[in-house]
Design a protein around this motif. Structure first.
Motif, PDB file in Angstrom:
ATOM      1  N   UNK A   1      42.778  32.757  35.093  1.00 43.29           N
ATOM      2  CA  UNK A   1      44.184  33.839  33.823  1.00 43.29           C
ATOM      3  C   UNK A   1      43.339  34.527  32.584  1.00 43.29           C
ATOM      4  N   UNK A   2      42.835  35.574  31.648  1.00 45.87           N
ATOM      5  CA  UNK A   2      42.429  36.247  31.197  1.00 45.87           C
ATOM      6  C   UNK A   2      43.269  36.707  30.259  1.00 45.87           C
ATOM      7  N   UNK A   3      44.068  36.013  28.820  1.00 48.03           N
ATOM      8  CA  UNK A   3      45.353  36.319  28.183  1.00 48.03           C
ATOM      9  C   UNK A   3      45.154  37.252  27.535  1.00 48.03           C
ATOM     10  N   UNK A   4      43.754  36.693  26.850  1.00 47.85           N
ATOM     11  CA  UNK A   4      42.650  37.817  26.067  1.00 47.85           C
ATOM     12  C   UNK A   4      42.940  39.001  25.891  1.00 47.85           C
ATOM     13  N   UNK A   5      42.567  39.575  27.907  1.00 50.10           N
ATOM     14  CA  UNK A   5      42.394  40.770  28.286  1.00 50.10           C
ATOM     15  C   UNK A   5      43.643  40.981  29.249  1.00 50.10           C
ATOM     16  N   UNK A   6      45.184  40.658  28.569  1.00 54.15           N
ATOM     17  CA  UNK A   6      46.457  40.875  28.834  1.00 54.15           C
ATOM     18  C   UNK A   6      46.213  40.830  30.536  1.00 54.15           C
ATOM     19  N   UNK A   7      45.837  39.490  31.373  1.00 52.05           N
ATOM     20  CA  UNK A   7      45.696  39.244  32.648  1.00 52.05           C
ATOM     21  C   UNK A   7      46.138  36.917  32.883  1.00 52.05           C
ATOM     22  N   UNK A   8      47.408  37.643  33.405  1.00 50.70           N
ATOM     23  CA  UNK A   8      48.966  36.639  33.142  1.00 50.70           C
ATOM     24  C   UNK A   8      47.811  36.450  34.740  1.00 50.70           C
ATOM     25  N   UNK A   9      47.240  36.166  35.713  1.00 47.27           N
ATOM     26  CA  UNK A   9      48.397  35.660  37.075  1.00 47.27           C
ATOM     27  C   UNK A   9      46.910  35.350  37.690  1.00 47.27           C
TER      28      UNK A   9
ATOM     29  N   UNK B   1      28.292  51.259  32.396  1.00 47.49           N
ATOM     30  CA  UNK B   1      28.867  52.408  32.732  1.00 47.49           C
ATOM     31  C   UNK B   1      30.173  52.626  31.026  1.00 47.49           C
ATOM     32  N   UNK B   2      29.540  51.289  29.862  1.00 44.61           N
ATOM     33  CA  UNK B   2      30.834  51.739  28.726  1.00 44.61           C
ATOM     34  C   UNK B   2      31.323  50.392  28.748  1.00 44.61           C
ATOM     35  N   UNK B   3      31.571  49.701  30.123  1.00 46.20           N
ATOM     36  CA  UNK B   3      33.157  50.117  30.170  1.00 46.20           C
ATOM     37  C   UNK B   3      32.909  48.141  30.873  1.00 46.20           C
ATOM     38  N   UNK B   4      33.729  47.414  30.037  1.00 43.40           N
ATOM     39  CA  UNK B   4      33.727  45.733  29.856  1.00 43.40           C
ATOM     40  C   UNK B   4      34.451  45.329  30.837  1.00 43.40           C
ATOM     41  N   UNK B   5      33.441  45.269  32.126  1.00 45.29           N
ATOM     42  CA  UNK B   5      34.431  44.244  33.570  1.00 45.29           C
ATOM     43  C   UNK B   5      35.920  43.064  32.898  1.00 45.29           C
ATOM     44  N   UNK B   6      36.073  42.952  33.516  1.00 41.28           N
ATOM     45  CA  UNK B   6      37.463  41.432  33.766  1.00 41.28           C
ATOM     46  C   UNK B   6      36.522  40.788  35.153  1.00 41.28           C
ATOM     47  N   UNK B   7      35.924  39.851  34.358  1.00 39.66           N
ATOM     48  CA  UNK B   7      35.440  38.456  35.040  1.00 39.66           C
ATOM     49  C   UNK B   7      36.345  37.617  35.409  1.00 39.66           C
ATOM     50  N   UNK B   8      36.649  37.326  37.463  1.00 36.06           N
ATOM     51  CA  UNK B   8      37.479  36.459  37.991  1.00 36.06           C
ATOM     52  C   UNK B   8      37.006  35.409  38.985  1.00 36.06           C
ATOM     53  N   UNK B   9      36.056  34.669  38.046  1.00 32.99           N
ATOM     54  CA  UNK B   9      35.321  33.519  39.244  1.00 32.99           C
ATOM     55  C   UNK B   9      36.078  33.291  40.247  1.00 32.99           C
ATOM     56  N   UNK B  10      36.043  32.438  41.513  1.00 33.48           N
ATOM     57  CA  UNK B  10      36.649  31.826  42.004  1.00 33.48           C
ATOM     58  C   UNK B  10      36.859  30.324  41.565  1.00 33.48           C
ATOM     59  N   UNK B  11      37.500  29.726  41.738  1.00 31.57           N
ATOM     60  CA  UNK B  11      37.928  28.482  40.954  1.00 31.57           C
ATOM     61  C   UNK B  11      38.400  26.672  42.390  1.00 31.57           C
ATOM     62  N   UNK B  12      39.168  28.100  43.398  1.00 34.66           N
ATOM     63  CA  UNK B  12      39.476  27.221  44.285  1.00 34.66           C
ATOM     64  C   UNK B  12      39.822  27.983  44.703  1.00 34.66           C
ATOM     65  N   UNK B  13      38.640  27.906  46.458  1.00 36.21           N
ATOM     66  CA  UNK B  13      39.021  28.287  47.745  1.00 36.21           C
ATOM     67  C   UNK B  13      40.357  27.891  48.844  1.00 36.21           C
ATOM     68  N   UNK B  14      41.891  28.104  48.401  1.00 32.89           N
ATOM     69  CA  UNK B  14      42.840  27.691  49.357  1.00 32.89           C
ATOM     70  C   UNK B  14      42.868  27.736  50.755  1.00 32.89           C
TER      71      UNK B  14
END
Length: 344
Positions: A285-293, A136-149
């Motif tokens: 969180x991915x602060x380097x990708x401006x993703x603070x959540x 795709x030429x696009x860099x995915x934002x990768x967010x694996x699950x760390x804890x399942x509440x």
């Protein structure tokens, strides 16, 4: 798969309703499981089987059989792309062409394509993400699950609820916590069985015997293996997997929250225990990708205003932190988790 249209409830009777709402889990692990199901819903064995097939054909069910638990079986991750509007359809086709992408949604946000990659190992998962990035030429934002509440898409649909579990809110639900690093021990036979059932069970009065024939194994071995996989958490539940969109739940919102680390587990468990919250988990969180959540919640609803009002309540009463609301605007792909192979 066809989608139910119009007044879908006019196409079902009370027995169908009991199947839709009452057999989303707890499908018997027995040689003639539809005999027990028939007793539960008030019909006979053959009719219960036939009704499940008709509900599948009408699009009210997405699948029938086990819901697998990717973090325990192998590895999975949520990922997102920022896709220009003029490339959106082409990029969606590329992403969806990967069998290991089992969910893909368009959401109202600058990160507008959200998909799940599931594989038998972290290495294979990351290789698929690298392929998508290259294609795709696009860099995915990768967010694996760390804890399942809390993750539970089992809720009644034959009702007038404006959001999931509205009429059952007084009962509450119990939050659970499962680390992504958890792994279920599997025998070679159990790995083969998981691959055989990843698309669901045969719609047969003898589904386990049919699986035994496919695997060239005694039915007693299949039943024992399904019980072990269920007990080990590799299988989350067994039953009818409802097509929520077809039953009117089309106002579905992923809400992401920037929660202080020290408060994350307490708030995650508390919010995960609310009936209207169908999914609640911790992702990085991915602060380097401006993703603070770092806390993700899902609410499923039929009425967008009612869903928004429940999110307002969450923000006012529980999560007084920055958040964003990412409403689903299109379902691009929705299947069960799929594996090419599994490590034993």
């Amino acid at each position: 798969m066809s989608e139910a249209t119009g007044d879908w409830r006019a196409t079902i009777d009370d027995v169908d309703a009991r199947l839709l709402d009452g057999v989303q889990s707890g499908f018997p692990i027995a040689e003639r499981p539809f005999r027990e199901v028939a007793e539960r819903v008030g019909t006979d064995e053959t009719d219960a089987r036939d009704r499940v097939q008709r509900l599948l054909d009408r699009g009210l069910l997405r699948r029938f059989g086990p819901v697998l638990n990717p973090p325990v079986i192998g590895s999975s991750t949520l990922a997102a792309l920022q896709v220009p509007d003029d490339r959106f359809d082409a990029v969606a086709a590329i992403v969806n062409a990967h069998d290991q992408v089992n969910h893909n949604y368009r959401r109202r946000h600058e990160w507008n394509m959200w998909f799940v990659v599931t594989a038998g190992s972290i290495e294979r998962r990351d290789a698929i993400l690298a392929e998508i990035a290259e294609e795709t030429g696009l860099d995915p934002l990768v967010l694996p699950m760390l804890t399942d509440y809390y993750i539970d898409l089992e809720f009644p649909v034959v009702n007038d609820d404006r959001f999931a579990r509205e009429s059952a809110a007084a009962e509450g639900v119990e939050a659970t916590g499962i680390a992504e690093t958890a792994r279920g021990d599997r025998s070679p036979f159990e790995a083969d069985l998981l691959l055989a059932i990843q698309d669901g069970f045969p719609v047969s009065t003898t589904p386990y015997r049919d699986l035994a024939a496919e695997l060239d194994a005694p039915v007693e071995d299949v039943l024992a293996a399904v019980r072990r996989l269920n007990d080990a958490g590799c299988i989350k539940r067994i039953g009818c997997v409802v097509n929520h969109l077809a039953t009117g739940f089309d106002s579905n919102c992923m809400v992401v929250w920037d929660v202080p680390d020290d408060d994350l587990d307490e708030l995650g468990r508390e919010v995960g225990g609310l009936p209207e919250v169908t999914l609640c988990y911790h992702r990085p969180q991915r602060p380097e990708r401006e993703w603070p959540y770092n806390l993700f919640t899902m609410l499923h609803g039929r009425d967008a205003e009612a869903v928004d009002a429940k999110i307002d309540e969450l923000a006012a009463d529980y999560l007084q932190v920055p958040h964003e609301r990412l409403y689903s605007t299109a379902t691009l792909k929705q299947t069960g988790a799929r594996y090419e192979e599994l490590l034993e």
